[in-house]
Design an enzyme around this catalytic site. Structure first.
Site, PDB file in Angstrom:
ATOM      1  N   THR A  59       0.831  -1.208   0.000  1.00 38.30           N
ATOM      2  CA  THR A  59       0.000   0.000   0.000  1.00 38.30           C
ATOM      3  C   THR A  59       0.861   1.252   0.000  1.00 38.30           C
ATOM      4  O   THR A  59       0.560   2.217  -0.716  1.00 38.30           O
ATOM      5  CB  THR A  59      -0.953   0.001   1.209  1.00 38.30           C
ATOM      6  OG1 THR A  59      -1.719  -1.208   1.201  1.00 38.30           O
ATOM      7  CG2 THR A  59      -1.896   1.189   1.160  1.00 38.30           C
ATOM      8  N   CYS A  60       1.938   1.249   0.760  1.00 40.72           N
ATOM      9  CA  CYS A  60       2.831   2.416   0.790  1.00 40.72           C
ATOM     10  C   CYS A  60       3.456   2.637  -0.573  1.00 40.72           C
ATOM     11  O   CYS A  60       3.497   3.757  -1.088  1.00 40.72           O
ATOM     12  CB  CYS A  60       3.913   2.236   1.840  1.00 40.72           C
ATOM     13  SG  CYS A  60       3.294   2.106   3.528  1.00 40.72           S
ATOM     14  N   ALA A  61       3.943   1.562  -1.162  1.00 45.75           N
ATOM     15  CA  ALA A  61       4.555   1.655  -2.487  1.00 45.75           C
ATOM     16  C   ALA A  61       3.536   2.164  -3.499  1.00 45.75           C
ATOM     17  O   ALA A  61       3.841   3.027  -4.331  1.00 45.75           O
ATOM     18  CB  ALA A  61       5.107   0.296  -2.906  1.00 45.75           C
ATOM     19  N   SER A  63       0.934   4.069  -2.932  1.00 48.08           N
ATOM     20  CA  SER A  63       0.620   5.487  -2.707  1.00 48.08           C
ATOM     21  C   SER A  63       1.697   6.383  -3.317  1.00 48.08           C
ATOM     22  O   SER A  63       1.383   7.427  -3.896  1.00 48.08           O
ATOM     23  CB  SER A  63       0.430   5.791  -1.214  1.00 48.08           C
ATOM     24  OG  SER A  63       1.643   5.797  -0.511  1.00 48.08           O
TER      25      SER A  63
END
Length: 165
Positions: A59-61, A63
């Site tokens: 999810t971080c990647a 975003s």
């Protein structure tokens, strides 16, 4: 202190988020070249602070990829990807993913940023990292939008953040 969830389990987030209408706290973070970069390095620009736990999560990647995709459409705006990841990891990710329009910044030497922005995860498996939060600042560093994502594994509301610009 606020509360969010990580994969459905409640976790506490220490501190208080900046409020819409107030001046953003000044900060110093570490750039990919290991130099200190402060909020003043982006003077005169609007800023999107995409704050997240770690690039090593899907999810971080995603975003960072999504803000990078949208960043080239933004005038006079700096998109900052901020995490506790080491600058080396951030640079490696940026190179591998073609991230050209997001400035990656690390809080690894300046963890006070997490407290100043009210995003330090206080307990659970991600304790010490940043809760997923988006803060939008105008060119004068006044806060125009804040979203602390209720479930850390979810993506932020990109449309709401960019609309605030």
């Amino acid at each position: 202190m606020s509360q969010v969830t990580f994969k459905g389990t409640p976790v506490q987030v220490a501190g208080t988020l900046p409020s819409v209408g107030e001046k953003a706290p000044a900060f110093t973070l570490t750039g990919s070249d290991l130099s200190d970069k402060g909020l003043d390095a982006f003077a005169g620009q609007k800023k999107v602070l995409n704050i997240f736990p770690s690039l090593d999560t899907g999810t971080c990647a995603q975003s960072v990829r999504e803000f990078n995709r949208r960043a080239n459409e933004l005038d006079d705006t700096a998109v900052l990807g901020i995490s506790m990841d080491l600058p080396f990891a951030q640079a490696r990710f940026g190179g591998a993913e073609g991230v050209d329009d997001v400035v990656m910044l690390s809080a690894f030497r300046h963890s006070e940023f997490l407290d100043d922005y009210g995003v330090r995860i206080a307990d659970g498996p991600l304790a010490g990292l940043a809760a997923r939060t988006v803060v939008v600042l105008d060119a004068d560093n006044t806060v125009r939008h804040v979203e602390q994502v209720g479930e850390i594994a979810d993506e932020p509301d990109y449309e709401a953040a960019l609309k605030a610009l």
